[in-house]
Design an enzyme around this catalytic site. Structure first.
Site, PDB file in Angstrom:
ATOM      1  N   PRO A  62      34.209 -34.112  -3.208  1.00  0.00           N
ATOM      2  CA  PRO A  62      34.980 -35.217  -2.619  1.00  0.00           C
ATOM      3  C   PRO A  62      35.646 -36.062  -3.711  1.00  0.00           C
ATOM      4  O   PRO A  62      35.019 -36.417  -4.705  1.00  0.00           O
ATOM      5  CB  PRO A  62      33.916 -36.019  -1.876  1.00  0.00           C
ATOM      6  N   GLU A  63      36.931 -36.340  -3.523  1.00  0.00           N
ATOM      7  CA  GLU A  63      37.663 -37.171  -4.475  1.00  0.00           C
ATOM      8  C   GLU A  63      37.849 -38.560  -3.874  1.00  0.00           C
ATOM      9  O   GLU A  63      37.299 -38.871  -2.813  1.00  0.00           O
ATOM     10  CB  GLU A  63      39.001 -36.507  -4.808  1.00  0.00           C
TER      11      GLU A  63
END
Length: 276
Positions: free
Chosen positions: A2-3
């Protein structure tokens, strides 16, 4: 992994679905996820604490507990689930928090790479040891063309490497680095020392435009990532190059190529993106 947009989606969703709540009990089933303090101290200190607000810094989630800050990095596969205590327990749930609203907040991590920290609350983010090597958040106003020029112009790394460097800008990962390079019309292997201040101004603009667009779309669902809280990212429908190998560029119809830059799979349009 996840960014920034995905983590922001998780934070906003947790805040919406949980609001202010108290952790009445904590169980840790995989000790290595607790990075600081010891597992025993983590459990003792977090029990009885009330989650007052939810925040994000780079790729980290921050839960404000009043006099303490609970910080979590999801790494590759970490996810949160809000479930009833009576619901079956998945074998990949490794930390469980009982809440005073009758729900359980369950931390699920297939690879067990995620990390949790619990610190005495500080005024500045960089006072927390887990942020000692983390730069400014991508939306921090201190990131301007002068800052990036000073940090990056002396380096011999590529543009893709610079965007992934969390010590410079916190929050960008592989997906959005590819999209930013495309928006700039620059080959991902462009050397950053060739960029001028006006290029860094454009980089900041495109970076924030793309990240904001992804946040509005709930992030990007790639492989196993979802917010795990009832929201799937839709930004994958707007990606221009990432994971598009062999597809036509939306601008020039040239086929998208995939190469490896700093060990990371990298997608680009050979016509629209030129080396400097």
């Amino acid at each position: 992994m996840p960014e920034l947009p995905e983590v922001e989606t998780v934070v906003r969703t947790l805040e919406h679905q949980l609001g202010t709540c108290t952790i009445t009990y904590c169980m840790v089933k995989w000790d290595n996820i607790i990075a600081y303090p010891s597992v025993t101290q983590f459990i003792e200190k977090i029990q009885g604490k009330t989650i007052r607000s939810y925040h994000r810094y780079g790729k980290y989630l921050l839960f404000d507990l009043g006099d303490m800050m609970w910080i979590c990095h999801l790494r590759m596969e970490g996810k949160f689930y809000i479930q009833e205590a009576s619901e079956p327990m998945n074998k990949h749930v490794h930390v469980i928090f009982d809440l005073d609203n009758g729900k359980q907040l369950r931390y699920h991590d297939t690879r067990k790479f995620g990390k949790m920290y619990l610190y005495e609350k500080q005024e500045a983010h960089h006072a927390y040891p887990c942020f000692s090597n983390i730069g400014y958040d991508a939306f921090d106003e201190r990131i301007d063309a002068t800052y990036l020029y000073r940090k990056l112009h002396p380096k011999k790394c590529t543009l893709k490497q610079a965007l992934l460097n969390q010590e410079i800008i916190a929050g960008i990962g592989n997906i959005y680095a590819d999209e930013i390079c495309f928006a700039l019309g620059m080959h991902p292997e462009t050397k950053v020392y060739r960029l001028r201040k006006k290029d860094f101004e454009q980089l900041i603009y495109e970076m924030r435009r793309i990240l904001l667009g992804a946040i509005r779309s709930g992030g990007t669902t790639i492989r196993s990532y979802t917010s795990s809280l009832g929201i799937d990212g839709r930004f994958q429908l707007k990606l221009k190059v990432h994971m598009k190998k062999g597809g036509e560029c939306q601008v020039c119809k040239t086929l998208i190529k995939k190469i490896t830059v700093a060990t990371r799979g990298t997608y680009y349009c050979p016509q629209c993106q030129k080396r400097r």
